[in-house]
Design a protein around this motif. Structure first.
Motif, PDB file in Angstrom:
ATOM      1  N   GLY A  42       0.954  -1.151   0.165  1.00 56.40           N
ATOM      2  CA  GLY A  42      -0.097  -0.096  -0.137  1.00 56.40           C
ATOM      3  C   GLY A  42       0.827   1.263   0.051  1.00 56.40           C
ATOM      4  O   GLY A  42       0.389   2.411  -0.703  1.00 56.40           O
ATOM      5  N   GLU A  43       2.032   1.192   0.673  1.00 56.75           N
ATOM      6  CA  GLU A  43       2.648   2.491   0.805  1.00 56.75           C
ATOM      7  C   GLU A  43       3.442   2.655  -0.436  1.00 56.75           C
ATOM      8  O   GLU A  43       3.386   3.835  -1.100  1.00 56.75           O
ATOM      9  N   SER A  44       4.054   1.634  -1.213  1.00 56.53           N
ATOM     10  CA  SER A  44       4.489   1.853  -2.550  1.00 56.53           C
ATOM     11  C   SER A  44       3.664   2.278  -3.567  1.00 56.53           C
ATOM     12  O   SER A  44       4.024   2.935  -4.409  1.00 56.53           O
ATOM     13  N   GLN A  45       2.439   1.657  -3.595  1.00 55.54           N
ATOM     14  CA  GLN A  45       1.500   2.074  -4.511  1.00 55.54           C
ATOM     15  C   GLN A  45       1.219   3.782  -4.436  1.00 55.54           C
ATOM     16  O   GLN A  45       1.010   4.278  -5.270  1.00 55.54           O
ATOM     17  N   GLY A  46       1.026   4.189  -3.117  1.00 52.40           N
ATOM     18  CA  GLY A  46       1.082   5.492  -2.896  1.00 52.40           C
ATOM     19  C   GLY A  46       2.198   6.340  -3.609  1.00 52.40           C
ATOM     20  O   GLY A  46       2.002   7.474  -4.180  1.00 52.40           O
ATOM     21  N   TYR A  47       3.526   5.852  -3.328  1.00 53.76           N
ATOM     22  CA  TYR A  47       4.593   6.490  -4.068  1.00 53.76           C
ATOM     23  C   TYR A  47       4.704   6.496  -5.398  1.00 53.76           C
ATOM     24  O   TYR A  47       4.883   7.422  -6.211  1.00 53.76           O
ATOM     25  N   TYR A  48       3.958   5.262  -6.151  1.00 55.81           N
ATOM     26  CA  TYR A  48       3.936   5.087  -7.372  1.00 55.81           C
ATOM     27  C   TYR A  48       2.976   6.309  -8.107  1.00 55.81           C
ATOM     28  O   TYR A  48       3.213   7.000  -8.875  1.00 55.81           O
ATOM     29  N   TYR A  49       2.077   6.430  -7.576  1.00 61.05           N
ATOM     30  CA  TYR A  49       1.048   7.325  -8.083  1.00 61.05           C
ATOM     31  C   TYR A  49       1.278   8.775  -7.862  1.00 61.05           C
ATOM     32  O   TYR A  49       0.958   9.642  -8.653  1.00 61.05           O
ATOM     33  N   THR A  50       2.018   8.872  -6.716  1.00 64.61           N
ATOM     34  CA  THR A  50       2.536  10.360  -6.450  1.00 64.61           C
ATOM     35  C   THR A  50       3.658  10.829  -7.436  1.00 64.61           C
ATOM     36  O   THR A  50       3.827  11.872  -7.992  1.00 64.61           O
ATOM     37  N   PHE A  51       4.415   9.749  -7.806  1.00 65.66           N
ATOM     38  CA  PHE A  51       5.443   9.757  -8.940  1.00 65.66           C
ATOM     39  C   PHE A  51       4.813  10.363 -10.126  1.00 65.66           C
ATOM     40  O   PHE A  51       5.430  11.353 -10.464  1.00 65.66           O
ATOM     41  N   LEU A  52       3.809   9.576 -10.519  1.00 64.79           N
ATOM     42  CA  LEU A  52       3.145  10.183 -11.759  1.00 64.79           C
ATOM     43  C   LEU A  52       2.667  11.452 -11.650  1.00 64.79           C
ATOM     44  O   LEU A  52       2.812  12.241 -12.650  1.00 64.79           O
ATOM     45  N   SER A  53       2.166  11.920 -10.616  1.00 58.86           N
ATOM     46  CA  SER A  53       1.400  13.067 -10.533  1.00 58.86           C
ATOM     47  C   SER A  53       2.494  14.122 -10.481  1.00 58.86           C
ATOM     48  O   SER A  53       2.357  15.426 -11.128  1.00 58.86           O
TER      49      SER A  53
END
Length: 446
Positions: A42-53
């Motif tokens: 869950g934490e890495s998923q948050g990083y992933y989408y924040t990266f893209l934004s």
């Protein structure tokens, strides 16, 4: 039956190619919706989408210049025979295309380098400010994503010139190959345990495919001859491009805040896991909106050609048909996706904990449909080589940032509710009012 469907849905060859790309995007989105929660916590998923934004800050470096290039090129290509482009003398239209090619190619090398340097530092500062340890978990993948995205930015105006020539179908094919290769590499990397390094696979594949296609196949970008600086009014051309560009730039600045600011705000105020859920929902319905937009984006160069020739009757007819098809398709697909996600939540599959609530899902579906209509009207107006949405884009971007911040502080689903309210009660009516002026003006021009 196929002929009837093509006429009813207003499908020509270019639209079909763009639509094929968008359909693949949805399929790829479905795969990533499953793969990212499956292989990232869950934490890495948050990083992933924040990266893209955050990496979407490329819009602030491009500032719509590639869009301006496509618009300006489309008006010049309307007076040029592509088959004879390399053989004809330097007419004013050919000379202007040569000037655009030379200037834009040189400019984007500087822009891409600035993007890599500045956005890399912005990301490091952002994640450090909001509690992330500077370690290999995110730092290396972040730098890799920024570098590959910067190279993609350098190549982007070359495809914009090709689109301006009316080769929207060819560019859609290139983007389809880019996307297939990128998402295949993404899933392979995720399954192999690459973690956040997987994020750079999509722009990396895009760079490879663009470079090979632009160099290896005859295309309008390659066909434009070198620009001889002497003997042509490049000062007037520069003034024309910049006169349109600064308005487009401000509109894109507002557009970034209107579309990309939500996930970083949620990450900062609520943490990576809520940001990951919101980011996943935005990705799903962003793909849905992109599918509907296919009917419009494939015709934007054609709109420019018709305006350059003063053929407003055909322009309006084609626009109405395309906009109607786009909006209906977005609505059908968006609420079909809502039904599928409701079923997934009801059956309790592992995705249920990683997707937004049903209230948020319905709101995002509605925003996707409204966004398709807004995009259609904006594309029609911009095809006139004008940018009428400067003020509205700035105000809407600022209001979205304020609404997202207030909603994230309240917690729960408030951030998406605030976002939907800005779209419904501010963005849509403001765009309609401005669009009606253009539509009436074109009616008087018949």
């Amino acid at each position: 039956m196929l002929t009837i469907a093509r006429r009813t849905l207003d499908l020509d060859r270019n639209v079909l190619k763009v639509l094929g790309f968008r359909l693949w995007t949805i399929l790829a989105g479905i795969v990533t919706v499953v793969a990212i929660p499956r292989f990232l916590n869950g934490e890495s998923q948050g990083y992933y989408y924040t990266f893209l934004s955050i990496v979407a800050l490329q819009a602030l470096f491009d500032l719509g210049l590639s869009q301006t290039v496509a618009q300006v090129s489309s008006h010049e290509f309307a007076h040029v025979d592509l088959d004879l482009l390399e053989k004809v003398d330097f007419t004013p239209h050919v000379a202007k295309l040569a000037y655009v090619k030379a200037t834009i190619t040189r400019w984007y090398r500087w822009v891409g380098g600035a993007f890599i340097a500045i956005v890399a530092l912005v990301g490091v500062g952002y994640f450090g400010l909001f509690g992330a340890k500077v370690d290999g978990h995110w730092l290396g993948p972040w730098i890799g994503l920024v570098v590959t995205t910067g190279i993609n930015l350098i190549l982007s105006p070359r495809l914009a010139i090709v689109e301006g020539a009316g080769w929207t179908g060819a560019v859609a094919t290139v983007r389809l190959v880019q996307s297939i290769m990128g998402y295949v590499l993404l899933v392979i990397a995720l399954a192999a345990g690459a973690g956040l390094w997987s994020a750079m696979m999509v722009p990396l594949a895009a760079n490879l495919v663009s470079a090979v296609w632009l160099r290896g196949r005859p295309n309008p970008y390659r066909a434009i001859p070198p620009y001889p600086s002497a003997g042509h009014d490049h000062e007037r051309w520069r003034a024309e491009i910049l006169g349109l560009q600064w308005r487009v730039a401000i509109a894109w600045l507002g557009g970034y805040f209107a579309s990309q600011v939500i996930v970083p705000v949620v990450f900062a105020l609520q943490g990576p896991e809520p940001a990951g859920r919101i980011g996943l929902g935005l990705q799903i319905f962003g793909a849905v909106q992109a599918l509907g937009m296919s009917w419009i984006s494939a015709r934007v160069p054609r709109f420019g050609h018709l305006i350059a020739r003063g053929d407003y009757n055909v322009l309006k007819e084609q626009f109405v048909r395309a906009a109607t098809s786009a909006t209906w398709m977005s609505a059908v697909v968006a609420f079909s996706v809502v039904a599928v996600l409701a079923l997934a939540r009801g059956t309790g599959v592992f995705l249920a904990q990683r997707i937004p609530s049903m209230q948020v899902t319905v709101l995002l579906a509605g925003v996707a449909v409204l966004g398709t209509s807004i995009y259609a009207m904006a594309a029609y107006m911009r095809a006139h080589k004008e940018e009428p949405l400067v003020l509205s884009s700035l105000v809407i971007g600022g209001m979205t940032l304020l609404a997202a911040t207030a909603g994230a502080r309240l917690g729960g689903d408030a951030v998406v509710f605030a976002y939907a309210c800005v779209t419904l009660f501010l963005n849509l009516p403001w765009t309609v009012v401005i669009f009606r002026r253009y539509y009436r003006r074109d009616t008087r021009g018949l």
